[in-house]
Design a protein around this motif. Structure first.
Motif, PDB file in Angstrom:
ATOM      1  N   PRO A 288      38.979  46.572  43.014  1.00  0.00           N
ATOM      2  CA  PRO A 288      38.569  46.123  44.349  1.00  0.00           C
ATOM      3  C   PRO A 288      38.443  44.614  44.487  1.00  0.00           C
ATOM      4  CG  PRO A 288      36.722  47.120  43.168  1.00  0.00           C
ATOM      5  CD  PRO A 288      37.948  47.405  42.363  1.00  0.00           C
ATOM      6  N   THR A 289      38.436  43.884  43.372  1.00  0.00           N
ATOM      7  CA  THR A 289      38.321  42.420  43.428  1.00  0.00           C
ATOM      8  C   THR A 289      39.634  41.745  43.027  1.00  0.00           C
ATOM      9  OG1 THR A 289      37.463  42.353  41.160  1.00  0.00           O
ATOM     10  CG2 THR A 289      35.847  42.456  42.948  1.00  0.00           C
ATOM     11  N   LEU A 290      40.767  42.397  43.263  1.00  0.00           N
ATOM     12  CA  LEU A 290      42.063  41.868  42.838  1.00  0.00           C
ATOM     13  C   LEU A 290      42.293  40.456  43.365  1.00  0.00           C
ATOM     14  CD1 LEU A 290      44.940  42.344  41.573  1.00  0.00           C
ATOM     15  CD2 LEU A 290      45.633  43.027  43.881  1.00  0.00           C
ATOM     16  N   GLY A 291      42.111  40.231  44.666  1.00  0.00           N
ATOM     17  CA  GLY A 291      42.378  38.921  45.257  1.00  0.00           C
ATOM     18  C   GLY A 291      41.553  37.826  44.622  1.00  0.00           C
ATOM     19  N   LEU A 292      40.291  38.113  44.391  1.00  0.00           N
ATOM     20  CA  LEU A 292      39.414  37.108  43.798  1.00  0.00           C
ATOM     21  C   LEU A 292      39.772  36.870  42.335  1.00  0.00           C
ATOM     22  CD1 LEU A 292      37.127  35.275  44.606  1.00  0.00           C
ATOM     23  CD2 LEU A 292      35.495  37.033  43.932  1.00  0.00           C
ATOM     24  N   GLN A 293      40.169  37.913  41.625  1.00  0.00           N
ATOM     25  CA  GLN A 293      40.610  37.737  40.236  1.00  0.00           C
ATOM     26  C   GLN A 293      41.900  36.912  40.181  1.00  0.00           C
ATOM     27  OE1 GLN A 293      40.456  40.920  37.355  1.00  0.00           O
ATOM     28  NE2 GLN A 293      39.056  42.118  38.631  1.00  0.00           N
ATOM     29  N   MET A 294      42.786  37.087  41.156  1.00  0.00           N
ATOM     30  CA  MET A 294      43.995  36.270  41.214  1.00  0.00           C
ATOM     31  C   MET A 294      43.644  34.797  41.407  1.00  0.00           C
ATOM     32  SD  MET A 294      46.479  38.698  43.563  1.00  0.00           S
ATOM     33  CE  MET A 294      47.627  37.350  43.906  1.00  0.00           C
ATOM     34  N   ALA A 295      42.668  34.534  42.287  1.00  0.00           N
ATOM     35  CA  ALA A 295      42.238  33.147  42.513  1.00  0.00           C
ATOM     36  C   ALA A 295      41.665  32.550  41.234  1.00  0.00           C
ATOM     37  CB  ALA A 295      41.200  33.105  43.637  1.00  0.00           C
ATOM     38  N   GLU A 296      40.879  33.339  40.514  1.00  0.00           N
ATOM     39  CA  GLU A 296      40.250  32.852  39.284  1.00  0.00           C
ATOM     40  C   GLU A 296      41.292  32.615  38.190  1.00  0.00           C
ATOM     41  OE1 GLU A 296      36.175  33.914  36.879  1.00  0.00           O
ATOM     42  OE2 GLU A 296      37.602  35.536  37.199  1.00  0.00           O
TER      43      GLU A 296
ATOM     44  N   LEU B 234      41.490  36.097  48.165  1.00  0.00           N
ATOM     45  CA  LEU B 234      42.359  35.167  47.451  1.00  0.00           C
ATOM     46  C   LEU B 234      42.317  33.792  48.114  1.00  0.00           C
ATOM     47  CD1 LEU B 234      44.602  34.368  45.443  1.00  0.00           C
ATOM     48  CD2 LEU B 234      46.258  35.378  47.039  1.00  0.00           C
ATOM     49  N   ALA B 235      42.449  33.755  49.437  1.00  0.00           N
ATOM     50  CA  ALA B 235      42.489  32.480  50.161  1.00  0.00           C
ATOM     51  C   ALA B 235      41.190  31.701  50.001  1.00  0.00           C
ATOM     52  CB  ALA B 235      42.777  32.727  51.641  1.00  0.00           C
ATOM     53  N   VAL B 236      40.062  32.369  50.179  1.00  0.00           N
ATOM     54  CA  VAL B 236      38.774  31.676  50.069  1.00  0.00           C
ATOM     55  C   VAL B 236      38.506  31.293  48.611  1.00  0.00           C
ATOM     56  CG1 VAL B 236      36.276  31.870  50.431  1.00  0.00           C
ATOM     57  CG2 VAL B 236      37.860  32.796  52.131  1.00  0.00           C
ATOM     58  N   GLY B 237      38.913  32.152  47.676  1.00  0.00           N
ATOM     59  CA  GLY B 237      38.736  31.824  46.260  1.00  0.00           C
ATOM     60  C   GLY B 237      39.537  30.596  45.860  1.00  0.00           C
ATOM     61  N   VAL B 238      40.791  30.501  46.331  1.00  0.00           N
ATOM     62  CA  VAL B 238      41.618  29.330  46.029  1.00  0.00           C
ATOM     63  C   VAL B 238      41.036  28.085  46.685  1.00  0.00           C
ATOM     64  CG1 VAL B 238      43.880  28.276  46.424  1.00  0.00           C
ATOM     65  CG2 VAL B 238      43.729  30.639  45.624  1.00  0.00           C
ATOM     66  N   LEU B 239      40.542  28.213  47.909  1.00  0.00           N
ATOM     67  CA  LEU B 239      39.924  27.080  48.592  1.00  0.00           C
ATOM     68  C   LEU B 239      38.712  26.573  47.811  1.00  0.00           C
ATOM     69  CD1 LEU B 239      39.512  25.197  51.033  1.00  0.00           C
ATOM     70  CD2 LEU B 239      38.231  27.059  52.130  1.00  0.00           C
ATOM     71  N   ALA B 240      37.874  27.489  47.351  1.00  0.00           N
ATOM     72  CA  ALA B 240      36.688  27.082  46.592  1.00  0.00           C
ATOM     73  C   ALA B 240      37.075  26.390  45.294  1.00  0.00           C
ATOM     74  CB  ALA B 240      35.811  28.303  46.304  1.00  0.00           C
ATOM     75  N   ARG B 241      38.094  26.901  44.615  1.00  0.00           N
ATOM     76  CA  ARG B 241      38.526  26.284  43.364  1.00  0.00           C
ATOM     77  C   ARG B 241      39.143  24.914  43.605  1.00  0.00           C
ATOM     78  NH1 ARG B 241      41.706  28.922  39.089  1.00  0.00           N
ATOM     79  NH2 ARG B 241      40.397  27.579  37.833  1.00  0.00           N
TER      80      ARG B 241
ATOM     81  N   GLY C  53      30.319  46.967  45.709  1.00  0.00           N
ATOM     82  CA  GLY C  53      29.138  47.419  44.988  1.00  0.00           C
ATOM     83  C   GLY C  53      28.658  46.430  43.946  1.00  0.00           C
ATOM     84  N   ASP C  54      29.579  45.675  43.357  1.00  0.00           N
ATOM     85  CA  ASP C  54      29.249  44.743  42.282  1.00  0.00           C
ATOM     86  C   ASP C  54      29.581  43.317  42.728  1.00  0.00           C
ATOM     87  OD1 ASP C  54      28.855  43.339  39.957  1.00  0.00           O
ATOM     88  OD2 ASP C  54      30.328  44.443  38.755  1.00  0.00           O
ATOM     89  N   LEU C  55      28.578  42.452  42.745  1.00  0.00           N
ATOM     90  CA  LEU C  55      28.767  41.077  43.201  1.00  0.00           C
ATOM     91  C   LEU C  55      28.878  40.067  42.060  1.00  0.00           C
ATOM     92  CD1 LEU C  55      26.265  40.920  46.209  1.00  0.00           C
ATOM     93  CD2 LEU C  55      28.726  41.303  46.274  1.00  0.00           C
ATOM     94  N   SER C  56      28.931  40.531  40.818  1.00  0.00           N
ATOM     95  CA  SER C  56      28.874  39.608  39.681  1.00  0.00           C
ATOM     96  C   SER C  56      30.050  38.628  39.686  1.00  0.00           C
ATOM     97  CB  SER C  56      28.840  40.395  38.362  1.00  0.00           C
ATOM     98  OG  SER C  56      29.956  41.272  38.260  1.00  0.00           O
ATOM     99  N   LEU C  57      31.266  39.086  39.982  1.00  0.00           N
ATOM    100  CA  LEU C  57      32.417  38.178  40.005  1.00  0.00           C
ATOM    101  C   LEU C  57      32.278  37.139  41.112  1.00  0.00           C
ATOM    102  CD1 LEU C  57      35.221  37.346  38.998  1.00  0.00           C
ATOM    103  CD2 LEU C  57      36.210  39.012  40.602  1.00  0.00           C
ATOM    104  N   TYR C  58      31.797  37.547  42.256  1.00  0.00           N
ATOM    105  CA  TYR C  58      31.612  36.626  43.386  1.00  0.00           C
ATOM    106  C   TYR C  58      30.611  35.533  43.018  1.00  0.00           C
ATOM    107  CZ  TYR C  58      33.913  40.359  45.973  1.00  0.00           C
ATOM    108  OH  TYR C  58      34.805  41.303  46.389  1.00  0.00           O
ATOM    109  N   ARG C  59      29.533  35.912  42.365  1.00  0.00           N
ATOM    110  CA  ARG C  59      28.526  34.920  41.971  1.00  0.00           C
ATOM    111  C   ARG C  59      29.112  33.938  40.957  1.00  0.00           C
ATOM    112  NH1 ARG C  59      24.857  39.768  41.709  1.00  0.00           N
ATOM    113  NH2 ARG C  59      23.630  39.758  43.626  1.00  0.00           N
ATOM    114  N   ARG C  60      29.953  34.457  40.040  1.00  0.00           N
ATOM    115  CA  ARG C  60      30.526  33.578  39.024  1.00  0.00           C
ATOM    116  C   ARG C  60      31.532  32.607  39.626  1.00  0.00           C
ATOM    117  NH1 ARG C  60      32.882  37.147  35.683  1.00  0.00           N
ATOM    118  NH2 ARG C  60      35.071  36.715  36.160  1.00  0.00           N
TER     119      ARG C  60
END
Length: 355
Positions: A64-72, A141-148, A171-178
């Motif tokens: 469920p966090t594919l986009g954010l993992q791609m940004a990371e 993905l877009a917001v994750g890349v912007l933040a990075r 359900g799990d926010l740990s990746l978002y917090r990191r």
């Protein structure tokens, strides 16, 4: 007219799916993408296909966090010649303005808008498609890349107040917090980041005007677009300004630094009208907002530019053949259990949000 993006927009995808042990061949086949062509970062691919690919993979992997993992997983400032340009701008504000100026090199489907809110700035992002498609992974993905990108430019000085998503909380926010290191607001009215206005003026220690000029000399010849550029520019502006109640033809023309007459003439040349584009965007945003059960119908009406819910209901019936409540009830079986936090104003969320 189909919006195309560079294959570079999927950087990090294969790295993440390999880590997950997921074979993406079937997902690629379903959306009509040739994996061999994706090896060329400049290869144009349909934005709708890339969004569908991420959603199918997120569901099938499951991740469920594919986009954010791609940004990371991406390297910082992974934008080709544009990365060189951004990395040596004097301030974050100048870098963001360069992203907007050279958006044709970065991502044709991405719209960015800086909105001042007192001593805060809201950096809004929208992924724009001609037809409504699921955008959860694309938005993350877009917001994750912007933040990075912001972090790469400011280092320890980058301290966002909050990060916002229009979709529901996982359900799990740990990746978002990191990844973000700040409060996360789900069910918000926008996708993007809230930060202090002063952060945009912090000097970039790596700034080099000579390298910026060199990068601009390389980027300018590439920063071209097709004959339908004005249609895309107006559509992009309406996506950003409609939820802010600033999407009149006069306000959109001002946003694009054009006269109303010039804007309308260029749209006419492309075979489009301003009112048609507004209706197209309103229709797509209606589907996007109504699909989120956390958005009250009155809130959706306001985001689409209606001061009275009754007016919105009449418009909705004319376009969808049923009332907003009936439409939402018809979608409910596919949305059961999807709960989101309700967003509030960006300034309030910056201080009171909890992730």
């Amino acid at each position: 007219m189909e919006t195309m993006v560079r294959a570079r927009s999927l950087n990090g995808y294969f790295q993440v799916v390999r880590r997950l042990g997921f074979n993406p061949q079937e997902a690629l086949r379903q959306v009509g993408l040739d994996p061999a062509k994706l090896t060329d970062p400049e290869q144009p691919v349909p934005v709708v296909a890339t969004c569908h690919l991420m959603e199918i993979t997120a569901s099938s992997a499951p991740c469920p966090t594919l986009g954010l993992q791609m940004a990371e997983a991406r390297q910082e400032l992974d934008f080709g010649v544009l990365g060189l340009l951004l990395g040596h701008k004097r301030t974050l504000r100048e870098a963001l303005q360069a992203i907007i100026q050279y958006r044709h090199l970065l991502n044709e489907a991405l719209a960015i808008y800086l909105e001042s809110d007192g001593d805060m700035v809201v950096i809004r992002e929208e992924v724009i498609t001609e037809t409504p498609v699921p955008l959860r992974q694309a938005n993350e993905l877009a917001v994750g890349v912007l933040a990075r990108t912001c972090s790469a430019l400011l280092g320890v000085h980058w301290k966002p107040r909050s990060v916002h998503f229009t979709h529901a909380a996982p359900g799990d926010l740990s990746l978002y917090r990191r990844v973000f290191g700040c409060p996360i607001v789900f069910g918000s009215d926008f996708n993007g980041i809230v930060c202090a206005a002063a952060d945009l003026e912090i000097p970039n220690p790596a700034a080099d005007p000579a390298l910026v000029r060199y990068a601009e000399s390389l980027a300018e010849p590439l920063n071209v677009s097709g004959p339908d550029v004005m249609v895309r520019e107006v559509r992009r502006a309406v996506y950003l300004l409609l939820p802010l109640e600033r999407a009149s033809v006069e306000q959109v023309a001002e946003h694009l630094h054009l006269s109303v007459r010039t804007l309308q003439r260029q749209l006419e040349t492309a075979g489009a009208t301003f009112s048609e584009l507004v209706e197209e965007v309103r229709h797509n945003l209606a589907v996007r907002y109504m699909a989120n059960p956390a958005y009250r119908i009155g809130r959706v009406a306001a985001l689409l530019g209606y001061t009275r819910q009754a007016s919105f209901t009449r418009w909705f019936i004319a376009h969808f053949g049923m009332t907003p409540r009936a439409w939402r009830d018809a979608q409910r079986p596919d949305r059961a259990g999807d709960v989101a936090q309700a967003g509030s104003s960006p300034a309030a969320d910056a201080t009171s949000a909890r992730g």
